[in-house]
Scaffold this motif. Structure first.
Motif, PDB file in Angstrom:
ATOM      1  N   TRP A   1      57.013  34.655  61.404  1.00 28.22           N
ATOM      2  CA  TRP A   1      57.182  34.042  62.719  1.00 28.22           C
ATOM      3  C   TRP A   1      58.141  32.871  62.543  1.00 28.22           C
ATOM      4  N   PHE A   2      59.176  32.823  63.363  1.00 29.99           N
ATOM      5  CA  PHE A   2      60.194  31.777  63.262  1.00 29.99           C
ATOM      6  C   PHE A   2      60.737  31.497  64.652  1.00 29.99           C
ATOM      7  N   VAL A   3      60.770  30.263  65.065  1.00 35.35           N
ATOM      8  CA  VAL A   3      61.206  29.787  66.386  1.00 35.35           C
ATOM      9  C   VAL A   3      60.654  30.650  67.517  1.00 35.35           C
ATOM     10  N   ALA A   4      59.359  30.937  67.456  1.00 29.61           N
ATOM     11  CA  ALA A   4      58.622  31.719  68.459  1.00 29.61           C
ATOM     12  C   ALA A   4      59.036  33.187  68.488  1.00 29.61           C
ATOM     13  N   ASP A   5      59.735  33.654  67.463  1.00 32.54           N
ATOM     14  CA  ASP A   5      60.130  35.054  67.351  1.00 32.54           C
ATOM     15  C   ASP A   5      59.419  35.683  66.159  1.00 32.54           C
ATOM     16  N   THR A   6      59.353  37.005  66.159  1.00 34.82           N
ATOM     17  CA  THR A   6      58.794  37.738  65.030  1.00 34.82           C
ATOM     18  C   THR A   6      59.947  38.397  64.280  1.00 34.82           C
ATOM     19  N   MET A   7      60.023  38.136  62.981  1.00 33.57           N
ATOM     20  CA  MET A   7      61.101  38.669  62.146  1.00 33.57           C
ATOM     21  C   MET A   7      60.521  39.679  61.162  1.00 33.57           C
ATOM     22  N   ILE A   8      61.131  40.860  61.118  1.00 32.00           N
ATOM     23  CA  ILE A   8      60.702  41.920  60.216  1.00 32.00           C
ATOM     24  C   ILE A   8      61.844  42.175  59.236  1.00 32.00           C
ATOM     25  N   TYR A   9      61.615  41.868  57.967  1.00 31.34           N
ATOM     26  CA  TYR A   9      62.667  42.036  56.965  1.00 31.34           C
ATOM     27  C   TYR A   9      62.887  43.519  56.688  1.00 31.34           C
ATOM     28  N   LYS A  10      64.113  43.976  56.876  1.00 30.36           N
ATOM     29  CA  LYS A  10      64.497  45.357  56.594  1.00 30.36           C
ATOM     30  C   LYS A  10      65.172  45.462  55.228  1.00 30.36           C
ATOM     31  N   ALA A  11      65.973  44.458  54.866  1.00 36.71           N
ATOM     32  CA  ALA A  11      66.627  44.386  53.560  1.00 36.71           C
ATOM     33  C   ALA A  11      66.776  42.911  53.217  1.00 36.71           C
ATOM     34  N   THR A  12      66.588  42.580  51.963  1.00 38.20           N
ATOM     35  CA  THR A  12      66.697  41.186  51.529  1.00 38.20           C
ATOM     36  C   THR A  12      67.665  41.082  50.356  1.00 38.20           C
ATOM     37  N   ALA A  13      68.051  39.855  50.042  1.00 32.83           N
ATOM     38  CA  ALA A  13      68.913  39.629  48.884  1.00 32.83           C
ATOM     39  C   ALA A  13      68.260  40.193  47.629  1.00 32.83           C
ATOM     40  N   GLU A  14      66.956  40.114  47.567  1.00 34.22           N
ATOM     41  CA  GLU A  14      66.230  40.601  46.392  1.00 34.22           C
ATOM     42  C   GLU A  14      66.427  42.097  46.160  1.00 34.22           C
ATOM     43  N   ASN A  15      66.454  42.882  47.264  1.00 35.40           N
ATOM     44  CA  ASN A  15      66.598  44.328  47.046  1.00 35.40           C
ATOM     45  C   ASN A  15      67.995  44.863  47.360  1.00 35.40           C
ATOM     46  N   THR A  16      68.973  43.961  47.584  1.00 32.90           N
ATOM     47  CA  THR A  16      70.374  44.384  47.762  1.00 32.90           C
ATOM     48  C   THR A  16      71.296  43.740  46.724  1.00 32.90           C
ATOM     49  N   GLY A  17      70.710  43.200  45.671  1.00 28.39           N
ATOM     50  CA  GLY A  17      71.531  42.551  44.658  1.00 28.39           C
ATOM     51  C   GLY A  17      72.254  41.327  45.194  1.00 28.39           C
ATOM     52  N   GLY A  18      71.678  40.712  46.248  1.00 25.13           N
ATOM     53  CA  GLY A  18      72.270  39.521  46.839  1.00 25.13           C
ATOM     54  C   GLY A  18      73.365  39.806  47.858  1.00 25.13           C
ATOM     55  N   SER A  19      73.713  41.070  48.046  1.00 18.34           N
ATOM     56  CA  SER A  19      74.846  41.429  48.911  1.00 18.34           C
ATOM     57  C   SER A  19      74.624  41.118  50.379  1.00 18.34           C
ATOM     58  N   PHE A  20      73.422  41.414  50.897  1.00 18.04           N
ATOM     59  CA  PHE A  20      73.186  41.217  52.324  1.00 18.04           C
ATOM     60  C   PHE A  20      71.699  41.146  52.613  1.00 18.04           C
ATOM     61  N   ALA A  21      71.375  40.750  53.844  1.00 15.03           N
ATOM     62  CA  ALA A  21      70.017  40.767  54.376  1.00 15.03           C
ATOM     63  C   ALA A  21      70.093  41.318  55.793  1.00 15.03           C
ATOM     64  N   VAL A  22      69.088  42.115  56.176  1.00 14.60           N
ATOM     65  CA  VAL A  22      68.989  42.652  57.526  1.00 14.60           C
ATOM     66  C   VAL A  22      67.573  42.398  58.023  1.00 14.60           C
ATOM     67  N   ILE A  23      67.486  41.834  59.229  1.00  9.06           N
ATOM     68  CA  ILE A  23      66.193  41.447  59.796  1.00  9.06           C
ATOM     69  C   ILE A  23      66.122  41.910  61.246  1.00  9.06           C
ATOM     70  N   GLU A  24      65.028  42.593  61.591  1.00 15.44           N
ATOM     71  CA  GLU A  24      64.771  42.924  62.996  1.00 15.44           C
ATOM     72  C   GLU A  24      64.034  41.735  63.606  1.00 15.44           C
ATOM     73  N   CYS A  25      64.520  41.283  64.746  1.00 10.66           N
ATOM     74  CA  CYS A  25      63.951  40.097  65.391  1.00 10.66           C
ATOM     75  C   CYS A  25      63.430  40.483  66.775  1.00 10.66           C
ATOM     76  N   ILE A  26      62.136  40.287  66.994  1.00  4.82           N
ATOM     77  CA  ILE A  26      61.531  40.483  68.310  1.00  4.82           C
ATOM     78  C   ILE A  26      61.510  39.117  68.974  1.00  4.82           C
ATOM     79  N   THR A  27      62.300  38.994  70.027  1.00  2.09           N
ATOM     80  CA  THR A  27      62.561  37.698  70.649  1.00  2.09           C
ATOM     81  C   THR A  27      61.905  37.627  72.021  1.00  2.09           C
ATOM     82  N   THR A  28      61.198  36.539  72.273  1.00  8.12           N
ATOM     83  CA  THR A  28      60.531  36.335  73.553  1.00  8.12           C
ATOM     84  C   THR A  28      61.562  36.084  74.653  1.00  8.12           C
ATOM     85  N   PRO A  29      61.214  36.331  75.918  1.00  6.03           N
ATOM     86  CA  PRO A  29      62.143  36.027  77.013  1.00  6.03           C
ATOM     87  C   PRO A  29      62.596  34.567  76.946  1.00  6.03           C
ATOM     88  N   GLY A  30      63.901  34.362  76.997  1.00  4.97           N
ATOM     89  CA  GLY A  30      64.461  33.017  76.898  1.00  4.97           C
ATOM     90  C   GLY A  30      64.544  32.493  75.483  1.00  4.97           C
TER      91      GLY A  30
END
Length: 143
Positions: free
Chosen positions: A2-31
């Motif tokens: 949970w970050f700034v009232a949003d829910t973040m789901i890690y899809k890929a992290t630096a740890e499992n991409t050799g540091g190349s990239f990170a991808v996160i799905e963010c469920i964002t509240t209205p506004g």
């Protein structure tokens, strides 16, 4: 996470991409969405999965809907905001990876399937402390 009232789901992290990239799905509240900020260490990109968002990059605001993509290079102020009346999903990408550590240090682990709690003073304090470590410059809403 949970970050700034949003829910973040890690899809890929630096740890499992050799540091190349990170991808996160963010469920964002209205506004919801992060305040304007600058990344000095990574580029960021967004793909709207559902709902509608405003994505601001370098002072230009773009309306974005499902399937739309935007890119924000490092060093340029940016933010996004959910403009729908319902929680909406946006995919966040970062190159290189590593910024997910900032979200871990600033936010809190999600403990259930419900919505994220509202941002509070403790979370703001954690963000202010962690931001310099991750090369993030937090700027005011009028920047």
């Amino acid at each position: 996470m949970w970050f700034v009232a949003d829910t973040m789901i890690y899809k890929a992290t630096a740890e499992n991409t050799g540091g190349s990239f990170a991808v996160i799905e963010c469920i964002t509240t209205p506004g919801g969405g992060p305040p304007p900020h600058i990344h000095t260490n990574e580029d960021e990109f967004w793909t709207v999965l559902d709902g509608t968002f405003e994505i601001t990059i370098g002072g230009a605001t773009h309306a974005a809907g499902p399937g739309d993509f935007a890119f924000g290079p490092r060093g340029i102020a940016h933010s996004f905001r959910n403009t729908a009346d319902t929680p909406s999903r946006i995919l966040l990408g970062f190159t290189p990876g590593g910024i997910e550590g900032f979200f871990r240090e600033s936010g809190q682990p999600a403990t259930n399937n419900g919505p994220a709690p509202a941002i509070d003073d403790a979370e703001i304090a954690r963000m202010m402390l962690a931001a310099p470590k991750y090369g993030i410059v937090l700027i005011g809403p009028d920047a």
